[in-house]
Design a protein around this motif. Structure first.
Motif, PDB file in Angstrom:
ATOM      1  N   GLN A   1       1.146  -1.184   0.223  1.00 51.55           N
ATOM      2  CA  GLN A   1       0.437   0.231  -0.218  1.00 51.55           C
ATOM      3  C   GLN A   1       0.843   1.383   0.259  1.00 51.55           C
ATOM      4  O   GLN A   1       0.569   2.630  -0.654  1.00 51.55           O
ATOM      5  CB  GLN A   1      -0.250   0.123   1.174  1.00 51.55           C
TER       6      GLN A   1
ATOM      7  N   LYS B   1       2.287   1.689  -3.727  1.00 51.41           N
ATOM      8  CA  LYS B   1       1.119   2.132  -4.553  1.00 51.41           C
ATOM      9  C   LYS B   1       0.647   3.809  -4.337  1.00 51.41           C
ATOM     10  O   LYS B   1       0.993   5.167  -4.783  1.00 51.41           O
ATOM     11  CB  LYS B   1      -0.022   2.113  -4.243  1.00 51.41           C
ATOM     12  N   GLU B   2       1.583   4.346  -3.051  1.00 57.61           N
ATOM     13  CA  GLU B   2       0.867   5.441  -2.437  1.00 57.61           C
ATOM     14  C   GLU B   2       2.539   6.708  -2.977  1.00 57.61           C
ATOM     15  O   GLU B   2       1.957   7.696  -2.983  1.00 57.61           O
ATOM     16  CB  GLU B   2       0.577   5.770  -1.100  1.00 57.61           C
TER      17      GLU B   2
ATOM     18  N   LYS C   1       1.865   7.247  -6.803  1.00 61.48           N
ATOM     19  CA  LYS C   1       0.891   8.519  -6.445  1.00 61.48           C
ATOM     20  C   LYS C   1       1.692   9.597  -6.634  1.00 61.48           C
ATOM     21  O   LYS C   1       1.965  10.550  -7.106  1.00 61.48           O
ATOM     22  CB  LYS C   1      -0.458   8.293  -6.051  1.00 61.48           C
TER      23      LYS C   1
END
Length: 109
Positions: free
Chosen positions: A46, A49-50, A53
């Protein structure tokens, strides 16, 4: 159940030297580190992924900064600054009237 262990020992003779307690602790440790720990593999996924971004948004904002720098450089003459101020902020000269005409067909719904 004993046949299961015997078959495992026949397939993998290295397990004969390993005590079952150590094997259970090892399996528990692996499960704990993958799923239950606060720094688990799922949490790392997670966070990665952040990070991706945020890196994408960083690239976007750097492009916008470069575009704005070019636009600022284009406003070196007073005529261009005056045109920008009149169009964007509806500024006016002294003794001058400004009429703003809005189109009735445009709606902000």
């Amino acid at each position: 159940m004993k046949n299961f262990y015997k078959n495992l020992l026949l397939k993998y003779p290295i397990l004969g030297n390993v005590n079952i307690k150590y094997l259970v602790v090892l399996v528990f440790f692996i499960i704990w580190m993958l799923f239950l720990d606060s720094y688990s593999a799922l949490q790392h996924k997670q966070l990665n992924k952040e990070i991706d971004k945020l890196e994408d948004s960083k690239v976007y904002y750097n492009q916008e900064i470069e575009k704005d720098k070019k636009e600022i450089k284009s406003y070196q003459s007073l005529k261009k600054i005056e045109k920008f101020a009149r169009e964007k902020y509806y500024m006016k000269k002294q003794n001058e009237d400004i009429f703003i005409i809005e189109d009735e067909t445009e709606t902000d719904n």
